[in-house]
Design a protein around this motif. Structure first.
Motif, PDB file in Angstrom:
ATOM      1  N   SER A 606      48.779  16.615   4.569  1.00  0.00           N
ATOM      2  CA  SER A 606      50.243  16.680   4.686  1.00  0.00           C
ATOM      3  C   SER A 606      50.720  18.016   5.217  1.00  0.00           C
ATOM      4  CB  SER A 606      50.877  16.446   3.312  1.00  0.00           C
ATOM      5  OG  SER A 606      50.606  17.535   2.447  1.00  0.00           O
ATOM      6  N   TYR A 656      54.352  24.007   4.028  1.00  0.00           N
ATOM      7  CA  TYR A 656      55.545  24.689   4.535  1.00  0.00           C
ATOM      8  C   TYR A 656      55.202  25.773   5.573  1.00  0.00           C
ATOM      9  CZ  TYR A 656      56.358  23.052  -0.246  1.00  0.00           C
ATOM     10  OH  TYR A 656      56.342  22.334  -1.403  1.00  0.00           O
ATOM     11  N   LEU A 660      60.471  27.386  10.510  1.00  0.00           N
ATOM     12  CA  LEU A 660      61.200  28.529   9.949  1.00  0.00           C
ATOM     13  C   LEU A 660      62.116  28.049   8.816  1.00  0.00           C
ATOM     14  CD1 LEU A 660      61.301  31.551  10.717  1.00  0.00           C
ATOM     15  CD2 LEU A 660      63.425  31.077  11.933  1.00  0.00           C
ATOM     16  N   GLN A 661      62.165  28.828   7.781  1.00  0.00           N
ATOM     17  CA  GLN A 661      62.991  28.455   6.635  1.00  0.00           C
ATOM     18  C   GLN A 661      64.012  29.549   6.336  1.00  0.00           C
ATOM     19  OE1 GLN A 661      60.335  27.049   3.319  1.00  0.00           O
ATOM     20  NE2 GLN A 661      58.780  27.520   4.840  1.00  0.00           N
ATOM     21  N   TYR A 662      65.141  29.118   5.845  1.00  0.00           N
ATOM     22  CA  TYR A 662      66.211  30.053   5.495  1.00  0.00           C
ATOM     23  C   TYR A 662      66.509  29.952   4.000  1.00  0.00           C
ATOM     24  CZ  TYR A 662      67.010  30.066  10.527  1.00  0.00           C
ATOM     25  OH  TYR A 662      66.857  30.174  11.885  1.00  0.00           O
ATOM     26  N   GLY A 675      72.700  35.144   3.518  1.00  0.00           N
ATOM     27  CA  GLY A 675      71.588  34.245   3.825  1.00  0.00           C
ATOM     28  C   GLY A 675      70.674  34.900   4.837  1.00  0.00           C
TER      29      GLY A 675
ATOM     30  N   ASN B  28      56.208  18.084   2.865  1.00  0.00           N
ATOM     31  CA  ASN B  28      55.949  19.364   3.525  1.00  0.00           C
ATOM     32  C   ASN B  28      57.249  20.077   3.891  1.00  0.00           C
ATOM     33  OD1 ASN B  28      53.937  21.178   4.246  1.00  0.00           O
ATOM     34  ND2 ASN B  28      53.993  20.556   6.396  1.00  0.00           N
ATOM     35  N   ASN B  30      60.012  22.297   2.238  1.00  0.00           N
ATOM     36  CA  ASN B  30      60.205  23.097   1.030  1.00  0.00           C
ATOM     37  C   ASN B  30      61.550  22.788   0.373  1.00  0.00           C
ATOM     38  OD1 ASN B  30      60.453  25.078  -0.924  1.00  0.00           O
ATOM     39  ND2 ASN B  30      59.491  26.661   0.350  1.00  0.00           N
ATOM     40  N   PRO B  31      61.554  22.309  -0.855  1.00  0.00           N
ATOM     41  CA  PRO B  31      62.826  21.934  -1.486  1.00  0.00           C
ATOM     42  C   PRO B  31      63.721  23.110  -1.822  1.00  0.00           C
ATOM     43  CG  PRO B  31      61.034  21.755  -3.056  1.00  0.00           C
ATOM     44  CD  PRO B  31      60.408  22.042  -1.726  1.00  0.00           C
ATOM     45  N   TRP B  32      63.171  24.301  -1.829  1.00  0.00           N
ATOM     46  CA  TRP B  32      63.973  25.465  -2.225  1.00  0.00           C
ATOM     47  C   TRP B  32      64.579  26.183  -1.035  1.00  0.00           C
ATOM     48  CZ3 TRP B  32      65.143  25.533  -7.141  1.00  0.00           C
ATOM     49  CH2 TRP B  32      64.275  24.925  -8.042  1.00  0.00           C
ATOM     50  N   THR B  33      64.256  25.739   0.163  1.00  0.00           N
ATOM     51  CA  THR B  33      64.799  26.418   1.340  1.00  0.00           C
ATOM     52  C   THR B  33      65.413  25.386   2.269  1.00  0.00           C
ATOM     53  OG1 THR B  33      62.718  26.221   2.557  1.00  0.00           O
ATOM     54  CG2 THR B  33      63.009  28.183   1.202  1.00  0.00           C
ATOM     55  N   SER B  34      65.937  25.889   3.383  1.00  0.00           N
ATOM     56  CA  SER B  34      66.518  24.992   4.375  1.00  0.00           C
ATOM     57  C   SER B  34      66.014  25.411   5.740  1.00  0.00           C
ATOM     58  CB  SER B  34      68.046  25.078   4.324  1.00  0.00           C
ATOM     59  OG  SER B  34      68.607  24.427   5.434  1.00  0.00           O
ATOM     60  N   ASN B  35      66.019  24.479   6.681  1.00  0.00           N
ATOM     61  CA  ASN B  35      65.646  24.821   8.049  1.00  0.00           C
ATOM     62  C   ASN B  35      66.885  25.122   8.899  1.00  0.00           C
ATOM     63  OD1 ASN B  35      63.234  22.382   7.456  1.00  0.00           O
ATOM     64  ND2 ASN B  35      62.714  24.506   7.832  1.00  0.00           N
ATOM     65  N   ILE B  37      71.001  27.165   8.774  1.00  0.00           N
ATOM     66  CA  ILE B  37      71.927  28.013   8.028  1.00  0.00           C
ATOM     67  C   ILE B  37      73.084  28.409   8.941  1.00  0.00           C
ATOM     68  CG2 ILE B  37      70.833  30.216   8.623  1.00  0.00           C
ATOM     69  CD1 ILE B  37      71.282  31.088   5.705  1.00  0.00           C
ATOM     70  N   VAL B  42      74.103  35.000   7.577  1.00  0.00           N
ATOM     71  CA  VAL B  42      73.084  35.930   8.072  1.00  0.00           C
ATOM     72  C   VAL B  42      73.739  37.223   8.539  1.00  0.00           C
ATOM     73  CG1 VAL B  42      71.163  36.225   9.678  1.00  0.00           C
ATOM     74  CG2 VAL B  42      71.685  33.947   8.771  1.00  0.00           C
ATOM     75  N   ASP B 106      67.305  36.167  15.619  1.00  0.00           N
ATOM     76  CA  ASP B 106      67.319  34.720  15.388  1.00  0.00           C
ATOM     77  C   ASP B 106      68.747  34.181  15.469  1.00  0.00           C
ATOM     78  OD1 ASP B 106      65.851  32.246  14.425  1.00  0.00           O
ATOM     79  OD2 ASP B 106      67.347  32.457  12.837  1.00  0.00           O
ATOM     80  N   ARG B 110      70.458  31.458  18.138  1.00  0.00           N
ATOM     81  CA  ARG B 110      71.186  30.266  17.683  1.00  0.00           C
ATOM     82  C   ARG B 110      72.605  30.252  18.260  1.00  0.00           C
ATOM     83  NH1 ARG B 110      69.222  28.225  12.647  1.00  0.00           N
ATOM     84  NH2 ARG B 110      71.256  28.324  11.672  1.00  0.00           N
TER      85      ARG B 110
END
Lengths: 1027, 621
Positions: A606, A656, A660-662, A675, B28, B30-35, B37, B42, B106, B110
């Motif tokens: 996975s 993970y 990229l993660q925020y 953030g 895969n 991550n539940p604690w973050t986001s892709n 924002i 920022v 970054d 965006r």
């Protein structure tokens, strides 16, 4: 366990016939080792195929005809025995265990049983009775030190702590090269919540996957080393596999085993400090508590008040190390009960480990419960199940490394003109610490006031169902779960040095790993061919939920807990991955001397990109038992085998890692929320699976009627496309980039020899030697990537560099003239180069172990000497001792300098820069202040780099088996007493002041010592009784 | 069981396994973050982060910056002693590049995918210059054009650009940003902005860009004054104006949230308060303090205090009733002399006996050092309690009432710009003559604490009143502020070296900000009473020698001096460092590029001179 398997095999093989008989012979067959009845023993009338099989109580009955006068008792795993009947109608015999036969059936990957002679790869096993008592501190892996060729074990310090285990060298660039642990066919988690590291926040070791299990439950450990051996376990087995077989109920008998161990840990190597000069600076006594160096006047018993508390005392040198640490005491109690019927067996065990650490208020308690059983639901269906429960509680485990909370770090930093006994008065009337530094550092504050508690509740269970479809075909379905809940609580109360406002936090880790698999096995003998085919699949699910919540800045001493401080911090994280696999393996044997094995496995992970998450890898191996062919071999050759194998193993990565993660924080900043990008690794959505390719050749010889056994293996492995986070410039915005990169090769030799030197009457002497050499090279990383930083500790960067062995130690060298003289500044202090370079390598390529066992009647003496050779170690302890003036070498120059004379250590040069940038060197003739010289000297890493090689008296063990006749009128069947010493001492080493073997971390931090507490010398007594 | 059934069972089992893969993509994630924002979050992060790390600020600003600049003093010998410690000098590098610049790059990528957000990108460019200016001021050559693009452009090993090139690229970015901001309307700007000011956003960012141009122009005063003057004027003469009052100044307000290792408190302030691992030893230097005392600087009541250290917090001793004969302007004695004074600074050196030794006692063969905080040396000695003589032997600290976790962080100060204009007016190459700039600078320096909401107002009132009550009945704090400005202007007018007067006042105004203090001293050499190389005669110190403790014994006799070590020279052979070294990790990970940068900056200076002693391009040589 073996007996059970052999019984099953025997039951299928025995023929029983009914002919006309003339007379009956009855009797009981027993195991000579423990006098227990042996069921399933073949009893044949010699010269015929007429016979019987003993029942569950070991009883048999047989009718003999006229002229039939000799019985042959045979049972797999035991030496056959012929008995002349004559006029006897009752014949009871004891069968002797045949060690050679026992070795022949081994458990391989996925629990598949194979004759060892047929294997095309190396499997080295160690039975419980040979493991010794290295596990007195709770981690069974420590017992294997020096006993298995190619396996390097580095224990951490303290009961229940983790051990670093490396099989055949470091293959992976990542932070972990630990093997996979598989218990009774099911993998377990080997995650480590907290581990030692370098730096202020260095932590305790909360143990690894094995440290919370009861060593007395283990019957045997086998080490699968090569790719062919491990290929069926897939990516997690890329660093090798430790197969563990736990004890079962004994077929045909019931009883109780009891053992009571008691061990004592004595402080190991401690620094030798100079005792000529006292605390202070510039030859004078320290005038304040921020002067902790030993650069003061000569120690002559002079009265002075230059102490942290201003009291007047005579200036004296104290050895605080040996005195501060106490003898650690550990009690290990284990009791197990087992029983069986024709339908199945069961074993229950309980163990209690109670450790009192080498420092006050440091304790570790572990209770384990285990139940294991099997039952035949029908002639074709058998169910096996096992459940282990562990509860462990630790209080104030020893903090590793150079943390401000490390006792060793404190003692190294404390002037040795201060006695630690004075510091027992560690706080004032208001509850504030009294210490020897400006912030009142004091080890007794940590002993009595700091709380560092952890508790683990862990359940490891498995069950399997075996359906014997036919004699040749069976189906196995198996599932296992490893669930652990760990909680770690830390409290630095108000006024604590470094945390004066107080801090408390609670970390919890809820971890679950489940493994399920099925296996269809087909075994058939067709003419001279033995065919063994297996096919199956597996499913792995890992999930770890981690929370870290706490606060600092308490407002009241009455409320000091993770929620009481005004500065709150919290962290939540999850790690979840799944992997499914399908695999097949086939083995064909020809006439008992030629074998060919092949396997193939495909994994779906996975953690990889969804369109590239499948990877397939094969293995093949062959075996030629040339001694058993239909040709004549010399009489001295008892057994000879050649083996060869080739294998690939694939691997994936952490979850993970693709995008990229925020993150956004929850604090209100005048109406704003902040953030940012989460983490410092650059993700990679194009990752491919990594592949390790390996081959192995080996030869197994037994000579002179099995008196001498030799096993030699030559192996090579190459790992490519590794998924690694390579170090990149911080300027890129990130620490690391996750890429497919690199090739690491490991090539090596393993050699094992056992020799029955003397076997006369009651006296036996067996000697066994194992040795291994591993050549490691980081062939490449990826274009443009010059190095991979494995870790950094003590100011040293530990790296993998192309063209070098894994584990290069990198630091700035001293600045030298072209002729090798030291370039110094205006005060005669040695300067350093601008840029770092390789100064050594921390991985030991050579290792060896030599074990001698002497048996005389019921007395057994075993001595194990082992060693590692060829690596380096940087010692921050020695560096610190140079800087603080504690090192014995720093006495040099003081007498001359402080008495107004000149001192110059020589070989010092000043650089003279010309206007055009040319540099010439002139001999530095000036006086040098030893405090300045040695202070700078200690800060240059190469001067504190040592050859880490050592030869160690690892273990001395004396066992006495009480004569059975002494227990005839007691319920005790066997009684033995063992006294052993572990980590007895070094016979040779090159590292002054420190233990070259001690490690502050189970990660890939080899070659750096950082205020590391030496491994203790352990004295252990153990009583074993069987009822 | 028939073979068919077995095969069927196996197929079902295998299919079941394959069926398990349907959740692969889901798990895969991550539940604690986001892709994703909103970049407004920022932007606020990149604005505040530079000022919000107690860990970094304690090391760079207090330990290193202060001691290098010598308007403050921290008793960690790495700073005082000119030695190196990667753990002290690396955090700024890491903070700027790993935490901030990558988020800016970054976000820009965006935003470039949207229409009508040029002003937003321009804001990020200005924020980038603010951060990168600090990076180059401390480290010298840095990568600018490729920094922070590890993910956005796959640049893992950025090439270092010369400081001159970096500054020129900053100028281009600022000019482009200014153009974009001027072309936008004030309504377009988000209010989710951590740069505070009392003007509207369009005006604020225009003035900030122009002020940064002035700073960059002046940063070239030694290396290339002609080009520096051009850049200076790009900001100075622009119709958008520059920061000329505290209402114009951009600053970051801080809040209590998140703790010392978060991103909301003031990093310098929380370190001064001793909440990043213990007492931070943030004191005044003897040089700065004596200058303030000799000129009756009214700020002494705001920026200087004795420290109390209770329950792990460094607070100002703010109880006037503890004091007697309070005179903050009384100066400590010179070599061989011991005076009981209230405020004594730390001498410049790395040896405890030298930098804070009070006197030598023959009877015990020991030196007595000044106390760090209230009652530290009291113990069983009643004379040493603060209420008795202890107030005369306690070091003068950076006042925690003023410098604390919620004090504002000034992006570019109005006083700083005024002093830079005043300084430019003294350099012919710059071709300007702003007669009032120096006065404005001093006035703004004195008024900034009230103007921007620093704490310490009560302390200033209480202790200026205390001085009036106990020592000088004629004293009036407000009048003294006016008097100080007038005196400073008089000194300026009378001085042959006017630039030295400007630099000295500028230097004093930056007490509490180790970064700007260091840059000023590195560029100008600092006030003329600072030395680039510690003179031989200042490497040792003669303590007054008494037959017994003169504090506890009024009949103690002074009978000579006792020489102690003051400074040991460090790795630079007594030369004041000109830079922070590049971090060890960067030397390893980006070795080739760093090596090229170091060689370029060394020029003809060999490795026998430690790299931190090699002047930067902008340094006074």
């Amino acid at each position: 366990m073996r007996k059970c398997l052999l019984l099953l095999l025997s039951t299928f093989l025995v023929l029983s016939n009914a002919y006309a008989q003339d007379r009956a012979v009855t009797g009981i067959v027993k195991d000579s080792s423990d006098n227990s009845p042996l069921p399933g023993v073949n009893v044949l009338i010699k010269g015929t195929n007429i016979g019987s099989v003993t029942d569950f109580d070991g009883k048999y009955i047989l009718q003999l005809s006229e002229g039939q006068n000799t019985l042959v008792f045979s049972f797999v795993g035991y030496q056959s025995q012929e008995v002349v009947v004559n006029s006897q109608s009752k014949i009871d015999i004891n069968l002797q265990v045949d060690a050679e036969q026992l070795e022949e059936v081994v458990v391989t990957a996925l629990g598949i049983e194979r004759e060892e002679r047929s294997l095309g790869y190396a499997v080295q096993g160690v039975k419980a009775e040979d493991m010794g008592n290295g596990a007195a501190t709770g981690n069974m892996m420590n017992s294997l030190s020096g006993k298995v060729a190619g396996v390097q074990i580095t224990p951490s310090n303290g009961a229940g702590s983790a051990s670093k285990v490396i099989i055949r060298g470091n293959a992976m660039l990542g932070s972990n090269n630990q093997p996979l642990y598989v218990i009774d066919g099911v993998p377990i988690s080997n995650n480590i919540l907290a581990d030692g590291s370098d730096g202020d926040e260095s932590d305790i070791s909360t143990g690894d996957g094995l440290s919370s299990l009861n060593p007395d439950d283990i019957a045997e450990m086998s080490v699968l080393k090569g790719g062919s051996a491990t290929a069926l376990y897939g990516s997690r087995a890329i660093n090798g596999v430790i197969l563990i077989t736990t004890k079962s109920g004994k077929k045909g008998s019931s009883g109780v085993d009891f053992s009571q161990g008691f061990s004592m840990d004595f402080i190991g190597i401690t620094p030798n400090e100079q005792s000529v000069y006292g605390n202070g600076s510039d030859g004078r006594l320290a005038s304040d508590r921020d002067q902790l160096g030993m650069w003061g006047p000569k120690i002559e018993g002079q009265l002075n008040t230059a102490y942290y508390d201003g009291k007047e005392r005579a200036l004296t040198h104290y050895n605080n190390y040996d005195d501060f640490f106490r003898t650690g005491l550990t009690s290990n109690t284990s009791v197990s009960a087992y029983g069986s019927t024709e339908k199945g067996s069961i074993r229950f065990s309980y163990s209690n480990m109670d450790n009192r650490g080498m420092v006050q208020n440091s304790t570790y308690k572990r209770n384990t419960f285990s139940i294991k059983g099997d039952v035949k639901l029908s002639e074709k269906i058998k169910v096996d199940a096992r459940l282990n429960y562990t509860n462990q509680k630790a209080n104030n485990r020893l903090v590793m490394g150079s943390s401000v909370n490390s006792y060793m770090s404190m003692l190294i930093g404390m002037p040795s003109t201060i006695s630690h006994h004075w510091l027992k008065d560690y706080k004032d009337d208001l509850g504030r610490p009294i210490g020897y530094t400006n912030n009142d550092q004091n080890p007794y504050w940590y002993i009595h006031e700091r709380k560092n508690e952890d508790e683990l509740n862990r359940v490891v269970g498995m069950t399997s169902v075996t359906y014997n479809v036919t004699e040749d075909l069976k189906i196995l379905a198996r599932t296992g779960i490893d669930y652990g809940a760990m909680r770690l609580n830390v409290l630095d109360p108000l006024y604590s040095p470094w945390q004066p406002q107080g801090r408390a936090f609670e970390r919890t880790s809820l971890e679950m790993e489940s493994n399920s698999d099925f296996l269809i096995s087909y075994n058939k003998k067709v003419g001279k061919f033995d065919v063994n085919v297996n096919a199956g699949g597996a499913y792995l699910h890992q999930i770890r939920n981690f929370t870290d919540v706490g606060s600092s800045k308490f407002s009241s001493s009455d409320f000091q807990n993770p929620g009481a401080g005004s500065d709150v911090f919290q962290d939540f994280s999850t790690y979840e991955m799944m992997m499914t696999s399908l695999y097949a393996t086939a083995s064909v044997g020809y006439n008992g001397y030629l074998y060919l094995d092949a396997s193939v496995r495909n994994d779906w992970a996975s953690t990889l990109p969804i369109n590239n998450n499948s990877f397939l890898y094969p293995s093949i191996s062959g075996t030629w038992v040339f001694s058993d062919m239909d040709w004549s071999v010399p009489e001295w050759l008892s057994f000879g085998k050649l083996r060869a194998s080739w294998a690939q193993v694939g691997s994936h990565t952490d979850p993970y890692s693709l995008y990229l993660q925020y993150d956004i924080d929850n604090w209100d900043h005048n109406g704003l929320n902040f953030g940012n990008i989460k983490g410092n690794d650059i993700p990679n959505a194009n990752l491919k699976p990594a592949i390790q390719t390996s081959y192995e050749f080996g030869m197994d010889l037994r000579l002179f009627n099995d008196k001498l056994g030799i096993d030699v293996a030559r192996y090579s492995s190459s790992s490519v496309n590794q998924i690694i986070p390579v170090s990149i410039s911080d300027v890129s915005g990130y620490d690391r980039a996750i890429i497919n990169a690199g090739e690491i090769v490991n090539r090596g030799w393993e050699f094992a020899m056992d020799f029955k030197a003397i076997d006369k009457g009651n006296f036996k002497w067996t000697t066994a030697l194992n040795a291994a050499y591993n050549y490691n090279e980081v062939v490449s990383l990826t274009e443009g990537v010059d190095f991979y930083e494995i870790a950094s500790a003590g100011g040293i960067s530990i790296q993998a560099n192309p063209g070098q062995a894994y584990g290069a130690l990198v630091a700035k060298k001293a600045l030298r003239t072209p002729e090798g003289g030291f370039v110094v500044d205006g005060e005669g202090r040695i300067m350093q180069e601008d840029e770092p370079s390789i100064i050594g390598n921390g991985v030991q390529p050579w290792m060896a172990g030599w074990r001698n066992t002497f048996n005389y009647k019921n007395l057994s003496l075993s001595i194990l000497i082992d060693g590692k050779f060829g690596g380096d170690i940087y010692s921050s302890t020695n560096a610190s001792m140079y800087i603080s003036g504690k090192h014995e070498n720093t006495v040099a120059g003081r007498e001359e300098f402080y008495n107004g004379g000149a001192w110059n250590p020589g070989n010092l040069y000043s650089a003279v820069e010309g206007d055009n940038g040319d540099v010439t060197y002139e001999k530095f003739e000036g006086n040098v202040d030893p405090q300045q010289y040695w202070g700078r000297y200690g800060g240059i890493a190469e001067f504190n780099l040592y050859d880490a090689s050592f030869i160690k008296l690892r273990e001395v063990s004396v066992s006495y088996m009480f004569p059975k006749q002494w227990m005839q009128k007691t319920p005790i069947k066997n009684l033995s007493l063992t006294a052993s010493a572990f980590n007895v001492g070094y016979l040779w080493k090159s590292t002054p002041n420190v233990d070259p073997e001690a490690s502050f971390s189970s990660r890939n931090v080899s070659g750096v010592e950082s205020a590391t507490l030496a491994l203790p010398r352990t004295l252990n007594f153990k009583l074993n009784a069987n009822f | 069981m028939k073979l068919r059934n077995i095969l069927l069972a196996a197929t079902v089992a295998a299919s079941s396994l394959m069926g398990c893969t349907h959740r692969f993509e889901e798990i895969n994630d991550n539940p604690w973050t986001s892709n994703d924002i909103d970049v407004k979050h920022v932007m606020a992060f990149t604005q505040a982060k530079m000022y919000a790390s107690g860990h970094e600020a304690w090391r760079s600003s207090i330990i290193m910056g202060g001691a290098y600049a010598q308007n403050t003093a921290c008793l960690y010998s790495t700073g005082m002693g000119f030695t190196t410690n990667d753990g002290y000098t690396e955090p700024t590098f890491s903070l700027l590049f790993k935490d901030i610049i990558k988020n800016i790059e970054d976000s820009k990528v965006r935003l470039e995918q949207e229409e009508g957000v040029d002003h937003y990108i321009a804001q990020f460019d200005i924020i980038k210059v603010v951060n990168m200016l600090r990076a180059t001021e401390l480290y010298g050559d840095i990568p600018y054009s490729t920094a922070g693009k590890g993910f956005t452009e796959g640049i893992y090993y950025p090439v270092y650009e010369s400081q001159e090139e970096v500054l020129e690229m900053m100028v281009i970015d600022l000019l482009n940003a200014r153009t974009a901001i001027k072309a936008s309307s004030a309504e377009q700007f988000t209010s989710h902005d951590a740069y505070d000011a009392s003007t509207d956003k369009k005006d604020q960012y225009t003035k900030l860009a122009n002020s940064l141009l002035i700073k960059i122009g002046m940063l070239m005063s030694e290396a290339n004054p002609a080009r520096g003057a051009e850049i200076f004027k790009m900001g100075y003469n622009d119709d958008g104006g520059y920061i000329s009052s505290w209402a114009d100044a951009s600053y970051v307000r801080h809040v209590e949230a998140g703790g010392p290792w978060g991103q909301h408190v003031n990093g310098i302030g929380i370190a001064v308060e001793g909440q990043v691992g213990g007492f931070s030893h943030a004191f005044l230097s003897e040089a700065a303090l004596k200058y303030m005392q000799s000129h009756h600087d009214p700020r002494i009541f705001r920026v200087v205090a004795h420290c109390d250290y209770v329950e792990g917090v460094s607070k100002a001793v703010d109880n006037p009733s503890l004091y007697h004969n309070f005179d903050p302007f009384a100066q400590a004695g010179e070599e061989g002399e011991f005076k009981k004074v209230h405020f004594r600074g730390v001498r410049f050196g790395d040896n405890g006996d030298g930098n804070r030794g009070l006197f030598y006692r023959k009877d015990t063969d020991a030196t007595q050092q000044a106390a760090f905080w209230r009652d530290q040396n009291a113990g069983e000695r009643s004379a040493y309690t603060f209420q008795n003589e202890g107030q005369f032997i306690t070091l003068a600290g950076m006042n925690p009432a003023t410098f604390n976790r919620t004090m504002p962080s000034i992006i570019v100060g109005a006083d700083e710009i005024a002093f830079l204009i005043a300084e430019a007016s003294t350099i012919p190459a710059y071709g300007i003559n702003d007669d009032g700039a120096f006065r404005r600078g001093v006035e703004l320096a004195i008024s900034k604490y009230d103007a921007l909401g620093f704490g310490g107002g009560d302390y200033e009132n209480n202790f200026s009143n205390l001085y009036k009550e106990q020592t000088n009945p004629d004293y009036n704090q407000n009048e003294n502020k006016t008097q100080y400005v007038n005196d400073a202007v008089a000194r300026y007018n009378a001085a042959a070296d006017k630039r030295d007067i400007v630099v000295t006042e500028h230097w004093l105004s930056q007490i509490g900000n180790g970064y700007t203090s260091f840059t000023l001293v590195n560029r100008t050499g600092g006030p003329s009473f600072l030395n680039k190389v510690v003179p031989v005669e200042e490497r040792d110190y003669d303590l007054p020698s008494f037959d017994k403790d003169p504090i506890e014994n009024t009949d103690a006799t002074l009978d000579g001096t006792f020489e102690v070590v003051l400074h040991r020279g460090g790795v630079t052979d007594y030369t004041r460092p000109s830079r922070f070294p590049y971090p060890n990790k960067e030397l390893n990970a980006n070795g080739e590029n760093v090596s090229a940068a170091m060689q370029r900056q060394r020029g003809s200076i060999s490795e026998a001179t430690h790299f931190i002693a090699v002047p930067q391009w902008y340094s006074k040589k």
